[in-house]
Design a protein around this motif. Structure first.
Motif, short mmCIF file in Angstrom:
data_model
loop_
_atom_site.label_atom_id
_atom_site.label_comp_id
_atom_site.label_asym_id
_atom_site.label_seq_id
_atom_site.Cartn_x
_atom_site.Cartn_y
_atom_site.Cartn_z
N ILE A 34 -38.99 9.69 30.36
CA ILE A 34 -39.92 10.82 30.37
C ILE A 34 -39.43 11.94 31.28
O ILE A 34 -40.00 13.03 31.27
N ALA A 35 -38.40 11.67 32.08
CA ALA A 35 -37.91 12.68 33.03
C ALA A 35 -36.78 13.52 32.46
O ALA A 35 -35.99 14.10 33.19
N THR A 36 -36.71 13.60 31.13
CA THR A 36 -35.75 14.51 30.50
C THR A 36 -36.48 15.80 30.14
O THR A 36 -37.71 15.82 29.98
N SER A 37 -35.75 16.87 30.02
CA SER A 37 -36.36 18.16 29.70
C SER A 37 -37.10 18.11 28.37
O SER A 37 -38.20 18.65 28.23
N GLU A 38 -36.53 17.41 27.39
CA GLU A 38 -37.15 17.34 26.06
C GLU A 38 -38.48 16.59 26.13
O GLU A 38 -39.48 17.04 25.56
N SER A 39 -38.49 15.44 26.83
CA SER A 39 -39.72 14.66 26.94
C SER A 39 -40.77 15.41 27.74
O SER A 39 -41.96 15.39 27.41
#
Length: 699
Positions: free
Chosen positions: A542-547
């Motif tokens: 969840i710590a990706t830019s997309e998520s």
């Protein structure tokens, strides 16, 4: 300061005082002795000094008072947010009141649109279906529930068009409700079966027993309609078609209100509503039937007592409910305006439109046919384009309680529903003068508050739906079970089965978001239903830019993670998530679950300092050690957190105030322990498992 300096009105109320914030209607009833305590709380941020200043009051009583006031502040803020939302200039109507015909087989003495046999106008199929298209188009970018109401005249005189609209609307019925308001005289077995099969909500216009009904609701020659209306009602009941009744409250049934309630109960009619006679149409000449505010109030006192007495002694499926009282109870009990006519400004030209047989649309159903409130026509283009430029809409939107002389200084303005545009307009009174409805609300609101103060069970007896408004904690697992995976359709079905609405604290839990193939669709589904929810996970995905962008677009309230992964090391997801949200337009709060251990005080403080949390982030703190030593170090930790200005960021989980030192009672404000029902749902338990309380570290 411990509490904000809120401009409350203080009103003597029996042996106590009622404190009300007039703009929102948020109120509390308190002992008079608390007034000095509240004044002191407005001056200081030190709870201990307040406790020491009032030694005759138990400290738990003072901290409980502080929590009550804090909750009152939250209700005020929620109400202000709701008021601002209702003032949104982009609001578009969600209710279409379509006059399928001007014609009516009755010739009621007070008909507000003067319908009758002499009228010939009938809506054609093209116009009736165009209304569906226009409303669906207006709301293509939202998930707002819509309602198409078949109205008249007597809409069943144009039953063929009604059937065609119903067939055409089938693809939209997941969000489009169909309803009909009928005098009931033309109902047949065929019509009843049609209404049942197509789940059309039904309202029947009937004023009471025969001597009341036939006095004003009659055919052109003067013959009463009672026998034919009752025949229609019996047919509906035979086919198990749910319906409610609307009665014009007039001088006759108000005088015989007990007999009217007896009539409804004898005929197993349990959903009723009363609407005071309007001074327009043929009603403007029916002065013998007018009711003033005192008459309405006295009638409703009887209705209230009858409902309470009946519902206390009958099964819930036989409870009687009256719409005005239900709406008032929800306003007083929850500060919720569920009925558009109780909003400020009201729903005219903003939440509903009245549409005549020719496709002309008006600010409100009550204005249909009045050229002074004609906004536009389907022939001239899209409803939305004409509506947004309409001076009539702008005038309706300007009629909020802050702008009307009789309202802006009234202490009950935040709770009442006396702002009906048409009632004001057709009464012919000046803006500073009270209408009959206004006078009624000034009496009924304090009366209801007093009755609720005496008997807190009354709201639940008046409105059975309030049971559904109790806060519930829902823990919803998206994790796979054996070979099954949660998908959008199953999730949607479970929301409906378990009645998950905006009164739920929804925690969406998953160990890995990849376990759910429809993760993004599920989030968008929650967004469309305006449900507030948190995502509970330790998945670093969840710590990706997309998520992150997906979560932000889905209006998630917060992401909740554990403070440590193995009881020792800080969860790396915390740093990754806070780094990811830097520079983002939407700053999603992070809720961090921290289980305090007596042996880790210094390390816990050091680790918290290194997190660089945002002011909207929250630490959910619980205690792993129920010993005296465990609570001693917990209290030391809380004192330190308070000294560092973190008291509002820390929420306690499963820690009662009896375990807290005097200095730490400030944290009671954020204590998340409650007695609401908790339900755990997942693929391994579709029916849901009831929990006695929320799991530790969950808010």
């Amino acid at each position: 300061m411990l509490i904000e300096q809120i401009n409350r009105e203080w009103i003597p109320f029996a042996n106590r005082v009622l404190a009300i914030h007039a703009p929102t209607g948020a109120w509390i009833i308190l002992d008079k002795s608390y007034m000095d305590v509240i004044s002191e709380m407005e001056k200081t941020s030190d709870l201990e000094s307040v406790i020491n200043k009032f030694p005759n009051l138990p400290q738990s009583e003072i901290s409980d008072l502080l929590r009550i006031l804090h909750n009152n502040e939250l209700r005020i803020q929620e109400s202000l947010d709701s008021i601002r939302k209702n003032l949104d200039p982009h609001i578009l109507p969600s209710l279409a009141v379509a006059k399928l015909t001007e014609k009516c087989n009755l010739n009621c003495s007070y008909c507000y649109i003067e319908a009758g046999c002499q009228k010939k106008g009938m809506m054609d199929e093209k116009t009736a279906i165009r209304i569906v298209d226009e409303f669906m188009e207006m709301h293509k970018d939202d998930r707002l529930p819509l309602n198409y109401s078949f109205h008249g005249g007597e809409p069943l005189l144009n039953f063929e068009i009604m059937k065609k609209v119903t067939e055409y609307a089938k693809p939209y019925r997941d969000r489009l409700t169909l309803s009909i308001q009928t005098n009931g005289t033309l109902i047949t077995d065929e019509i009843a079966e049609f209404l049942k099969e197509n789940k059309i909500e039904v309202g029947i216009s009937i004023d009471g027993p025969q001597f009341i009904q036939d006095a004003s609701r009659y055919y052109l020659g003067g013959k009463g309609s009672f026998e034919h209306v009752m025949r229609g009602i019996k047919i509906l009941q035979k086919h198990d078609v749910s319906f409610g009744t609307i009665s014009v409250l007039n001088g006759l049934n108000a005088k015989y209100i007990n007999e009217t309630i007896d009539f409804f109960l004898e005929n197993k009619i349990y959903a009723i509503s009363f609407s005071p006679i309007q001074k327009n149409g043929r009603g403007k000449d029916d002065s013998n039937y007018y009711v003033d505010g005192d008459t309405i109030f006295e009638a409703y006192k009887v209705i209230l007592d009858r409902i309470i007495a009946h519902n206390k002694t009958h099964d819930r499926n036989e409870w009687i409910a009256e719409r005005v009282l239900s709406n008032l109870i929800q306003s007083i009990f929850f500060n919720k305006k569920t009925f558009m006519c109780m909003n400020s400004p009201c729903g005219a030209a903003r939440k509903l439109l009245g549409i005549d047989v020719h496709g002309n649309f008006y600010a409100c159903d009550n204005f249909t046919g009045d050229k002074d409130f004609l906004i536009g026509s389907l022939e001239k283009g899209h409803i939305k384009d004409q509506l947004l430029e309409s001076p009539i809409r702008k005038k309706a939107a300007s009629r909020c309680k802050e702008n009307i002389k009789r309202c802006k200084d009234c202490i009950w303005r935040g709770l009442c529903g006396g702002l009906c545009y048409s009632a004001d307009y057709y009464s012919g009174i000046k803006e500073e003068d009270e209408t009959e409805v206004c006078s009624f609300y000034k009496k009924i609101i304090p009366y209801l508050i007093g009755r609720i103060a005496e008997d807190p069970s009354i709201p639940y007896l008046i409105d059975r739906a309030i049971e559904d408004f109790k806060w519930r904690n829902i823990f919803f697992s998206l994790d796979a079970s054996q070979n099954e995976v949660m998908d959008e359709e199953l999730f949607k079905a479970l929301l409906k089965v378990h009645n998950i609405n905006d009164m739920c604290k929804l925690q969406v839990c998953t160990s890995k978001i990849s376990n759910c193939a429809d993760f993004s669709k599920i989030l968008n589904l929650l967004k469309g239903k305006n449900i507030t929810y948190n995502l509970v996970t330790n998945d670093e995905a969840i710590a990706t830019s997309e998520s992150y962008d997906l979560l932000a677009s889905a209006n998630i309230q917060a992401v909740q993670v554990d403070f440590t992964t193995d009881g020792k090391s800080i969860n790396p997801l915390i740093k990754k998530f806070t780094e990811c949200r830097k520079g983002k337009e939407c700053q999603i709060p992070l809720y961090i679950s921290l289980v305090h251990s007596p042996d880790s005080l210094e390390k816990t403080l050091s680790d918290l300092e290194n997190l660089e949390l945002d002011e909207n982030d929250v630490i959910i703190l619980s205690n792993s050690n129920d010993s005296e030593k465990g609570y001693e170090t917990l209290n030391i930790l809380l004192i330190t957190l308070n000294e560092r200005g973190l008291s509002k960021q820390v929420k306690l989980s499963a820690i009662g105030q009896d375990k807290l030192w005097k200095k730490n009672l400030i944290f009671v404000l954020n204590n998340t322990v409650d007695d609401t029902s908790c339900l755990q749902i997942g693929l391994d338990c579709l029916a849901g498992k009831t929990l006695e309380q929320a799991p530790p570290n969950i808010i």
